[in-house]
Structure formats: C-alpha cells, structure tokens
Design a protein around this motif. Sequence first.
Motif, mmCIF file in Angstrom:
data_model
loop_
_atom_site.group_PDB
_atom_site.id
_atom_site.type_symbol
_atom_site.label_atom_id
_atom_site.label_comp_id
_atom_site.label_asym_id
_atom_site.label_seq_id
_atom_site.Cartn_x
_atom_site.Cartn_y
_atom_site.Cartn_z
ATOM 1 N N LEU A 109 -19.609 4.785 18.559
ATOM 2 C CA LEU A 109 -19.056 5.170 17.274
ATOM 3 C C LEU A 109 -19.192 4.030 16.280
ATOM 4 N N THR A 110 -19.200 4.372 15.012
ATOM 5 C CA THR A 110 -19.231 3.365 13.964
ATOM 6 C C THR A 110 -17.975 3.493 13.111
ATOM 7 N N PHE A 111 -17.613 2.405 12.453
ATOM 8 C CA PHE A 111 -16.505 2.417 11.514
ATOM 9 C C PHE A 111 -16.988 1.794 10.223
ATOM 10 N N ALA A 112 -16.754 2.497 9.119
ATOM 11 C CA ALA A 112 -17.123 1.992 7.800
ATOM 12 C C ALA A 112 -15.878 1.977 6.925
ATOM 13 N N VAL A 113 -15.608 0.847 6.314
ATOM 14 C CA VAL A 113 -14.458 0.715 5.421
ATOM 15 C C VAL A 113 -14.727 1.486 4.147
ATOM 16 N N ILE A 114 -13.714 2.196 3.681
ATOM 17 C CA ILE A 114 -13.836 2.946 2.418
ATOM 18 C C ILE A 114 -13.534 2.010 1.271
ATOM 19 N N MET B 216 0.843 -1.173 0.000
ATOM 20 C CA MET B 216 0.000 0.000 0.000
ATOM 21 C C MET B 216 0.888 1.235 0.000
ATOM 22 N N ALA B 217 0.537 2.203 -0.797
ATOM 23 C CA ALA B 217 1.287 3.458 -0.883
ATOM 24 C C ALA B 217 0.984 4.343 0.316
ATOM 25 N N ALA B 218 1.916 5.239 0.618
ATOM 26 C CA ALA B 218 1.708 6.210 1.697
ATOM 27 C C ALA B 218 0.526 7.107 1.341
ATOM 28 N N GLN B 219 -0.140 7.604 2.375
ATOM 29 C CA GLN B 219 -1.312 8.453 2.175
ATOM 30 C C GLN B 219 -0.965 9.903 2.483
ATOM 31 N N SER B 220 -1.573 10.812 1.767
ATOM 32 C CA SER B 220 -1.378 12.236 1.996
ATOM 33 C C SER B 220 -2.203 12.674 3.202
ATOM 34 N N GLY B 221 -1.565 13.374 4.129
ATOM 35 C CA GLY B 221 -2.255 13.841 5.334
ATOM 36 C C GLY B 221 -3.405 14.781 5.038
ATOM 37 N N LYS B 222 -3.340 15.502 3.927
ATOM 38 C CA LYS B 222 -4.422 16.440 3.600
ATOM 39 C C LYS B 222 -5.730 15.720 3.309
ATOM 40 N N LEU C 232 -14.568 11.364 10.913
ATOM 41 C CA LEU C 232 -13.144 11.492 10.626
ATOM 42 C C LEU C 232 -12.853 10.494 9.520
ATOM 43 N N ILE C 233 -12.454 11.010 8.377
ATOM 44 C CA ILE C 233 -12.213 10.169 7.214
ATOM 45 C C ILE C 233 -10.714 9.912 7.100
ATOM 46 N N LEU C 234 -10.351 8.632 7.149
ATOM 47 C CA LEU C 234 -8.963 8.198 7.014
ATOM 48 C C LEU C 234 -8.806 7.619 5.616
ATOM 49 N N PRO C 235 -8.004 8.246 4.751
ATOM 50 C CA PRO C 235 -7.932 7.818 3.346
ATOM 51 C C PRO C 235 -7.529 6.363 3.191
ATOM 52 N N ASP C 236 -8.203 5.679 2.290
ATOM 53 C CA ASP C 236 -7.968 4.261 1.977
ATOM 54 C C ASP C 236 -8.078 3.357 3.194
ATOM 55 N N PHE C 237 -8.770 3.789 4.235
ATOM 56 C CA PHE C 237 -8.935 2.984 5.446
ATOM 57 C C PHE C 237 -10.400 2.921 5.835
ATOM 58 N N GLY C 238 -10.970 4.056 6.200
ATOM 59 C CA GLY C 238 -12.372 4.055 6.585
ATOM 60 C C GLY C 238 -12.806 5.365 7.201
ATOM 61 N N THR C 239 -14.042 5.366 7.661
ATOM 62 C CA THR C 239 -14.634 6.538 8.294
ATOM 63 C C THR C 239 -15.103 6.169 9.691
ATOM 64 N N VAL C 240 -14.653 6.935 10.669
ATOM 65 C CA VAL C 240 -15.122 6.804 12.050
ATOM 66 C C VAL C 240 -16.166 7.893 12.237
ATOM 67 N N ALA C 241 -17.349 7.528 12.721
ATOM 68 C CA ALA C 241 -18.429 8.500 12.842
ATOM 69 C C ALA C 241 -19.201 8.287 14.137
ATOM 70 N N GLY C 242 -19.752 9.370 14.653
ATOM 71 C CA GLY C 242 -20.591 9.283 15.835
ATOM 72 C C GLY C 242 -20.620 10.593 16.594
ATOM 73 N N GLY D 177 -9.412 24.934 7.373
ATOM 74 C CA GLY D 177 -8.145 25.416 7.892
ATOM 75 C C GLY D 177 -7.289 24.426 8.653
ATOM 76 N N LEU D 178 -7.739 23.188 8.821
ATOM 77 C CA LEU D 178 -6.955 22.237 9.616
ATOM 78 C C LEU D 178 -5.645 21.870 8.931
ATOM 79 N N ARG D 179 -4.579 21.882 9.705
ATOM 80 C CA ARG D 179 -3.270 21.452 9.216
ATOM 81 C C ARG D 179 -2.908 20.083 9.783
ATOM 82 N N THR D 180 -3.364 19.815 11.005
ATOM 83 C CA THR D 180 -3.099 18.523 11.630
ATOM 84 C C THR D 180 -4.394 17.954 12.189
ATOM 85 N N ARG D 181 -4.480 16.626 12.176
ATOM 86 C CA ARG D 181 -5.623 15.924 12.730
ATOM 87 C C ARG D 181 -5.105 14.646 13.382
#
Length: 137
Positions: free
Chosen positions: A132-137, A1-7, A93-103, A26-30
């Motif tokens: 919380l829920t987790f959904a795979v992207i 798996m390739a590295a993911q861009s933080g943006k 919170l959307i984590l690229p190529d991983f999933g979405t944590v929601a709640g 405006g978020l730079r870090t999460r």
Amino acid sequence: MAAQSGKNMLLKLDQSGAGSFLTVAGLRTRALAFNASTVDTTDQESAGRWRELLAGGGVKRASVSGAGVFKDASSDAEIRALFFAGTIRNWQLILPDFGTVAGPFQIVALEFSADHAGEVTFDLALESAGELTFAVI
C-alpha cells in the motif's frame, strides 16, 4: 486542528484497473485498520529472558470495512462482480486533511440485510493484497 466530518472519508474503487476511481455509493460508515505481525527472536541468552523482536520482520496488512444503504448504483454492481469473481483491484481510502491510502485489496465479505419497514443495507470488508502507499493531502 478542527474535527473532520465523517462524510469526507471516502472509499473509492478503481473501476477498470486503469486508474478511473469511483466513490462507493451509500456508505454511512467506513473504517481502516493497520496490523503487523511480529517475529520473535528470543533465545536462552536474551537479556533477563525478555522477549526480543526482529525489527522490520513480520507481515503487514490493512483492513477496510464499510456499511451503508444499498443504492443500486454503478459502484454496487462493480462491487458485486468483483466479489463473485474474487478479483483484486486497486482501492483508495481518503482521510480528510490527513492523506490517501491506496493499493490492491480483495473484497472478503459482502453482506446485505433489510428490515420489513426499513431500507436495504450492506456491509463490505476488504483485505490488502499487496503493498500500500500513503500520500499526504
């Protein structure tokens, strides 16, 4: 798996509670952290006096934090209003190529700072306030 861009790691707020999500500007870090407390069931008959834990016991929680540049966008106004009212709202919170944590989360810290020769920045901290829920992207 390739590295993911933080943006591409996005924090989104349900603006009205009706499922209309807005990306926090405006978020730079999460960051996202999961924690779980344990329930100790050790007693005098525990094998070798080793600690025993109750499977599935304890309390789970999640923390989300972020920092960025204050943009005075619609998300900034909504965040300020939620903080001062102590409102619990759904977030994603959307984590690229991983999933979405929601709640449901509550804003537990909101800080603004600035340097004389720099931009106004903000820090934000959220704590989970329900399942919380987790959904795979």
